[in-house]
Each structure stands twice: as C-alpha cells, then as structure tokens.
Design an enzyme around this catalytic site. Structure first.
Site, PDB file in Angstrom:
ATOM      1  N   SER A  75      46.551   8.407 -61.105  1.00 13.68           N
ATOM      2  CA  SER A  75      46.876   9.434 -62.014  1.00 13.68           C
ATOM      3  C   SER A  75      46.306   9.057 -63.368  1.00 13.68           C
ATOM      4  CB  SER A  75      48.297   9.868 -61.906  1.00 13.68           C
ATOM      5  OG  SER A  75      48.564  10.832 -61.207  1.00 13.68           O
TER       6      SER A  75
ATOM      7  N   LYS B 256      57.956   1.880 -62.228  1.00 12.81           N
ATOM      8  CA  LYS B 256      56.831   1.563 -61.443  1.00 12.81           C
ATOM      9  C   LYS B 256      55.581   1.378 -62.388  1.00 12.81           C
ATOM     10  CE  LYS B 256      56.791   4.573 -58.367  1.00 12.81           C
ATOM     11  NZ  LYS B 256      56.578   5.992 -57.672  1.00 12.81           N
TER      12      LYS B 256
ATOM     13  N   LYS C 262      55.696  10.328 -67.672  1.00  9.46           N
ATOM     14  CA  LYS C 262      54.800  10.732 -66.457  1.00  9.46           C
ATOM     15  C   LYS C 262      55.742  10.716 -64.914  1.00  9.46           C
ATOM     16  CE  LYS C 262      50.529  10.864 -64.852  1.00  9.46           C
ATOM     17  NZ  LYS C 262      51.054  12.154 -63.837  1.00  9.46           N
TER      18      LYS C 262
ATOM     19  N   ASP D  11      54.005  15.687 -55.829  1.00  4.94           N
ATOM     20  CA  ASP D  11      55.211  14.963 -55.323  1.00  4.94           C
ATOM     21  C   ASP D  11      55.359  15.812 -54.149  1.00  4.94           C
ATOM     22  OD1 ASP D  11      57.065  12.431 -55.379  1.00  4.94           O
ATOM     23  OD2 ASP D  11      58.424  13.930 -54.751  1.00  4.94           O
TER      24      ASP D  11
ATOM     25  N   THR E 219      47.963   7.181 -53.144  1.00  3.35           N
ATOM     26  CA  THR E 219      48.912   6.517 -52.908  1.00  3.35           C
ATOM     27  C   THR E 219      49.177   5.491 -51.448  1.00  3.35           C
ATOM     28  OG1 THR E 219      50.094   8.330 -54.068  1.00  3.35           O
ATOM     29  CG2 THR E 219      51.520   6.830 -52.805  1.00  3.35           C
TER      30      THR E 219
ATOM     31  N   ASN F  21      51.148  13.854 -47.691  1.00  4.55           N
ATOM     32  CA  ASN F  21      50.274  12.942 -48.229  1.00  4.55           C
ATOM     33  C   ASN F  21      50.106  11.541 -48.018  1.00  4.55           C
ATOM     34  OD1 ASN F  21      49.207  11.399 -50.577  1.00  4.55           O
ATOM     35  ND2 ASN F  21      48.360  13.325 -51.456  1.00  4.55           N
TER      36      ASN F  21
ATOM     37  N   LYS G  43      60.510  12.766 -63.935  1.00  4.38           N
ATOM     38  CA  LYS G  43      60.308  13.682 -62.790  1.00  4.38           C
ATOM     39  C   LYS G  43      60.886  15.040 -62.826  1.00  4.38           C
ATOM     40  CE  LYS G  43      59.240  12.706 -58.588  1.00  4.38           C
ATOM     41  NZ  LYS G  43      58.068  11.461 -58.055  1.00  4.38           N
TER      42      LYS G  43
HETATM   43  P1  NAD Z   1      54.395  15.630 -48.834  1.00  3.03           P
HETATM   44  O1  NAD Z   1      55.196  16.805 -49.010  1.00  3.03           O
HETATM   45  O2  NAD Z   1      52.886  15.535 -48.789  1.00  3.03           O
HETATM   46  O3  NAD Z   1      54.942  15.158 -47.160  1.00  3.03           O
HETATM   47  C1  NAD Z   1      56.160  14.693 -47.005  1.00  3.03           C
HETATM   48  C2  NAD Z   1      56.588  14.476 -45.560  1.00  3.03           C
HETATM   49  O4  NAD Z   1      57.715  14.002 -45.053  1.00  3.03           O
HETATM   50  C3  NAD Z   1      56.201  15.729 -44.695  1.00  3.03           C
HETATM   51  O5  NAD Z   1      55.319  15.010 -43.425  1.00  3.03           O
HETATM   52  C4  NAD Z   1      57.541  16.185 -44.138  1.00  3.03           C
HETATM   53  O6  NAD Z   1      57.464  16.904 -42.947  1.00  3.03           O
HETATM   54  C5  NAD Z   1      58.206  14.917 -44.033  1.00  3.03           C
HETATM   55  N1  NAD Z   1      59.587  14.904 -44.067  1.00  3.03           N
HETATM   56  C6  NAD Z   1      60.094  15.841 -45.014  1.00  3.03           C
HETATM   57  N2  NAD Z   1      61.573  15.626 -44.657  1.00  3.03           N
HETATM   58  C7  NAD Z   1      61.772  14.863 -43.823  1.00  3.03           C
HETATM   59  C8  NAD Z   1      62.877  14.174 -43.071  1.00  3.03           C
HETATM   60  N3  NAD Z   1      64.061  14.523 -43.350  1.00  3.03           N
HETATM   61  N4  NAD Z   1      62.666  13.286 -42.019  1.00  3.03           N
HETATM   62  C9  NAD Z   1      61.296  12.962 -41.924  1.00  3.03           C
HETATM   63  N5  NAD Z   1      60.232  13.400 -42.544  1.00  3.03           N
HETATM   64  C10 NAD Z   1      60.502  14.238 -43.356  1.00  3.03           C
HETATM   65  O7  NAD Z   1      55.003  14.471 -49.740  1.00  3.03           O
HETATM   66  P2  NAD Z   1      54.384  13.158 -50.303  1.00  3.03           P
HETATM   67  O8  NAD Z   1      53.519  13.318 -51.531  1.00  3.03           O
HETATM   68  O9  NAD Z   1      53.640  12.517 -49.180  1.00  3.03           O
HETATM   69  O10 NAD Z   1      55.551  12.290 -50.762  1.00  3.03           O
HETATM   70  C11 NAD Z   1      56.533  11.602 -49.746  1.00  3.03           C
HETATM   71  C12 NAD Z   1      57.189  10.394 -50.437  1.00  3.03           C
HETATM   72  O11 NAD Z   1      56.302   9.502 -51.269  1.00  3.03           O
HETATM   73  C13 NAD Z   1      58.333  10.976 -51.512  1.00  3.03           C
HETATM   74  O12 NAD Z   1      59.410  10.013 -51.637  1.00  3.03           O
HETATM   75  C14 NAD Z   1      57.604  10.857 -52.643  1.00  3.03           C
HETATM   76  O13 NAD Z   1      58.358  10.997 -54.080  1.00  3.03           O
HETATM   77  C15 NAD Z   1      56.635   9.512 -52.515  1.00  3.03           C
HETATM   78  N6  NAD Z   1      55.486   9.316 -53.359  1.00  3.03           N
HETATM   79  C16 NAD Z   1      54.551  10.303 -53.400  1.00  3.03           C
HETATM   80  C17 NAD Z   1      53.310  10.099 -54.109  1.00  3.03           C
HETATM   81  C18 NAD Z   1      52.192  11.080 -54.032  1.00  3.03           C
HETATM   82  O14 NAD Z   1      51.229  10.399 -54.803  1.00  3.03           O
HETATM   83  N7  NAD Z   1      52.210  12.109 -53.400  1.00  3.03           N
HETATM   84  C19 NAD Z   1      53.279   8.906 -54.822  1.00  3.03           C
HETATM   85  C20 NAD Z   1      54.196   7.960 -54.898  1.00  3.03           C
HETATM   86  C21 NAD Z   1      55.291   8.168 -54.245  1.00  3.03           C
END
Ligand code: NAD
Length: 399
Positions: free
Chosen positions: A336, A67, A43, A119, A163, A193, A79
């Site tokens: 999920s 996790k 997953k 992601d 999340t 997100n 992943k």
């Molecule tokens: P997303 O694409 O929705 O948002 C990413 C955000 O980070 C955006 O606001 C973008 O502008 C910003 N960003 C990108 N590069 C950057 C930088 N260099 N400096 C500062 N900001 C920057 O992605 P997300 O789903 O919110 O994921 C964010 C993190 O959370 C990732 O590490 C992801 O692996 C982790 N995560 C996401 C989920 C999920 O359910 N979506 C679950 C667990 C962990």
C-alpha cells in the site's frame, strides 16, 4: 509515551442513512479510529462486518501504528469499519453504503492525512467507490487518498497478493532458522484475500496444505494434500470451501474418502496435527480454552489479533513459535505504501519491482525482529514491539 499510545488520537463515530433497493431507508453505523501519526499519515483498512464495533476498531488501529513501524513504512495507524453484513446487500446497496460512509468521514481523510485500504469484506471495487466519492465531496482527485485500488484506476500491481506473499516470505525466513520437517504440513483458517493468497504461495513452494476453511466450515485431508489452485476455482464457483476436496487438479468428493479426509469446524482446524497453523480470518480465535490443544510447531498470524494475550503466554511456554501479526501480515501495508508513492510520483511500478521491494522490506523486518529476540531472549512478538516502540518513540513530538 506508553500512556499516549494506549489511547487513539481520534475516534470517529458516524451514523448515515442509505436508501435500500426496496425504497426503505436504513441507518448504518460506521467508525474511523486514528490512532497515531508521529511517523506519517494515518493508514489502515476498512472492514465491513456485523461484529465491527469501536473497541475492535481501536485495537486494529493501534496494531496498524505498530505494524507500520515494524516494517518501517512512513505511516501511522488507523482503522475503519461499518457494522453490516455485506452479504445481505445488493451490489448497488453496497455502493450506496460505501459512498455514504465516505461522505460521513471525508473531512478526516486525505492523501497526506489518513489513507484507507481494504480489509475484511472490502476490496479494490470498494476502494474505487471510496475514491470517487471523496473526489466528489472535496474536488480533490488525488489517486493516493486510498490504496488497494484496481490497477486500471491507480492501483499497483501485486497489492491483491501482497499480504499473502509477505507472510510467505516471513515464513520462509523463519524456516531457515528453526527445525521443521521437509515439506511441512499446513492448516489455514480463512480463505479470503489473505488466506487464499498465502495458501497459493505455500502450495507452489512445496508446503503441504492439508486443511482449509472459510466462515462456513472447513475441509481436511489426513493423507494427501489439497491442490490450492483447484480449491480456489471450486470456491469461486460454489461460493464456499465446503466440499472442495480438490487433489491433483480434480475436485471430487471421492477424494475425501480416498485421502482419509473429513469436514472440520473452524475451531477444529486450529487443533489439527500439522506443522504450521495459519489463522487468516478474524481476531481472538486462539484463546485460553484452546491454546493447550494447538499441536503445530509454528503459528503464523496472518489475521490481525488472532491470539489473546493469555493464549500467547500458553503457546510461548509450550515452545510454539508464534510469528506475530504485526510482522507476518505487514506485506499488505508495505505494498500500500508503494502504491501511495507511485500515485504521488505519477509513476507505474511493474510487478517484479513490487515483488523485489516487498521482499527487501519483509526480509529486513524479519532479520531485525529475529535479532532482537535472540539478543534479548524474548518472543518474536515482544521483539517486534521493542523494534516498533523504539521507532515510534524517536518521533515523539517535542511540544
Ligand atoms: P476477506 O474478507 O478477504 O476474507 C476473510 C475470510 O475469513 C473469508 O474466507 C471468510 O469466509 C473467513 N471468515 C470469516 N469469518 C470467519 C470465521 N468466524 N471463521 C473462519 N473463517 C471466517 O478478508 P482478508 O482481507 O483476507 O482479511 C483476513 C484477516 O487478515 C483479517 O484479520 C484482516 O484484518 C487481516 N489482514 C488483511 C490484510 C489485507 O491486505 N487484506 C492485511 C493485513 C491483515
């Protein structure tokens, strides 16, 4: 067992052609890494980003295995990703690329084999295209082949916010255990997100959000706090957080002066004098170079892998409480799992049930991790690994 867990079970590299709107054919590079499946099907999310590579995908896959064990959902870890800047593609190019990527990996995917999710830069729409392409290629129309789908298309209520909500719940549990000022101040790096949803829950529950950023830079109010709901709207309209100086539902650059605000870089935002700092963008942002400059009392890791191992030691020596990613952001995979269960059983969970079950899972994981940390005098990260590795070890295949 540790030697086994160091290596993923399978690394999949794919090259696939996509016809762009201009008629040109471009070859894209994608990955899917299946780390471990002793506790259940693989997953993990799918990332679209120019910096995606095999190393990063392997690390993210391993963290998924850990996790899922911390929060005790019956999944292993995987992943995937494509090396691409999705902002440079049109909507139809993004759809063609997503479908081509799914065709390339479909033989390794399946509702009881490996279940992708969103992601960075992927969302419910991308998951919908992935499921539709999987169905075309395999004739299998199971809803549970991906999670994070639209609610009209087999998705679950509350996955989008899961999340962020999970992180908020973990932070609330922590605050009952440690000393922090009332209405603590918070800086959040990343407003996608995860960042925007945790910001919303914190804002609605009395935390003072004083700094926010996205990939194009950040904003900070030295005296005052952001109205997160108004900032979300401002970013939706303008496509960036820069300039969204929104206070008490009014977005006006005048607020910058009035509340002693200034623009900050993505490096500065982590070093501001706040109670809680939340990296919610990408990995390796707290490093040996800036760990000594972090002023927060708590680092809540909502991104995966935001702290390097050297930086982790520095933070720990300085008495900063780090809530590790494998606990803090596990709300996403937990919901999920609910979505996958809902699809398998042909049910439809209502939002209150999702929120209730998520809270139960997150609280249980926090209490277990906290207890190990207290009993064995280790950090929350070490405690989370102890809990997870015990659970994974108990499933070590006997043959
Ligand atoms: P997303 O694409 O929705 O948002 C990413 C955000 O980070 C955006 O606001 C973008 O502008 C910003 N960003 C990108 N590069 C950057 C930088 N260099 N400096 C500062 N900001 C920057 O992605 P997300 O789903 O919110 O994921 C964010 C993190 O959370 C990732 O590490 C992801 O692996 C982790 N995560 C996401 C989920 C999920 O359910 N979506 C679950 C667990 C962990």
């Amino acid at each position: 067992m540790l030697e086994l867990l160091e290596k993923p079970n399978k690394e999949i590299n794919v090259f696939f052609p996509v016809k762009l709107d201009s008629g040109k054919i471009e070859i894209f590079k994608g990955y899917r890494v299946q780390h471990n499946n002793w506790r259940g099907p693989y997953k993990g999310g799918i990332r679209y980003h120019p910096m995606v590579d095999l190393d990063e995908t392997c690390a993210l896959a391993l963290w998924m295995t850990i996790k899922c064990a911390v929060v005790d959902v019956p999944f292993g870890g995987a992943k995937g990703g494509v090396e691409v800047d999705p902002k440079k593609l049109s909507r139809s190019e993004l759809e063609s690329m997503t479908r081509a990527y799914m065709r390339a990996i479909a033989s390794d995917i399946g509702p009881t084999i490996d279940i992708p999710a969103p992601d960075v830069n992927t969302n419910a729409q991308v998951m919908g295209w992935m499921r539709s392409e999987y169905q075309k290629v395999t004739q299998d129309n199971s809803l549970g082949v991906v999670t994070g789908k639209d609610t009209r298309n087999g998705g679950i209520e509350g996955r989008e916010e899961a999340t962020g909500l999970g992180g908020y719940l973990v932070l609330s549990s922590l605050i009952r255990k440690i000393e922090l000022p009332k209405n603590p101040t918070v800086a959040i790096q990343g407003f996608g997100n995860v960042g925007s949803n945790i910001a919303k829950y914190l804002f609605e529950n009395g935390f003072r959000i004083v700094a926010l950023s996205d990939s194009r830079g950040g904003i900070y109010l030295r005296r005052g706090q952001f109205d997160v709901l108004a900032v979300r709207k401002c970013k939706e309209e303008g496509g960036r957080i820069a300039g969204c100086y929104c206070v008490n539902s009014v977005c006006d650059l005048g607020n910058k002066l009035k509340f002693d605000g200034r623009d900050v870089t993505n490096e500065e935002i982590l070093e501001l004098p706040v109670d809680i700092v939340i990296p919610a963008a990408l990995e390796n942002v707290i490093t040996m170079q800036n760990a000594a400059k972090i002023k927060a009392k708590v680092v809540l890791e909502m991104a995966n892998g935001p702290t390097t191992s050297q930086a982790d030691k520095i933070l720990s020596k300085r008495g900063i409480v780090v809530v590790p990613d494998i606990l803090a952001n596990s709300g996403g995979v937990t919901v999920s799992y609910f979505e996958w269960e809902q699809n398998k059983e042909g049910q439809k969970w209502e939002k209150p049930k999702v929120a209730r079950e998520l809270a139960r899972k997150m609280n249980k994981a926090f209490v277990e991790v906290w207890q190990i940390a207290q009993d064995q005098k280790v950090s929350l990260r070490q405690a989370a690994y102890i809990l997870a590795l015990k659970r994974i070890a108990s499933r070590l295949p006997q043959n």
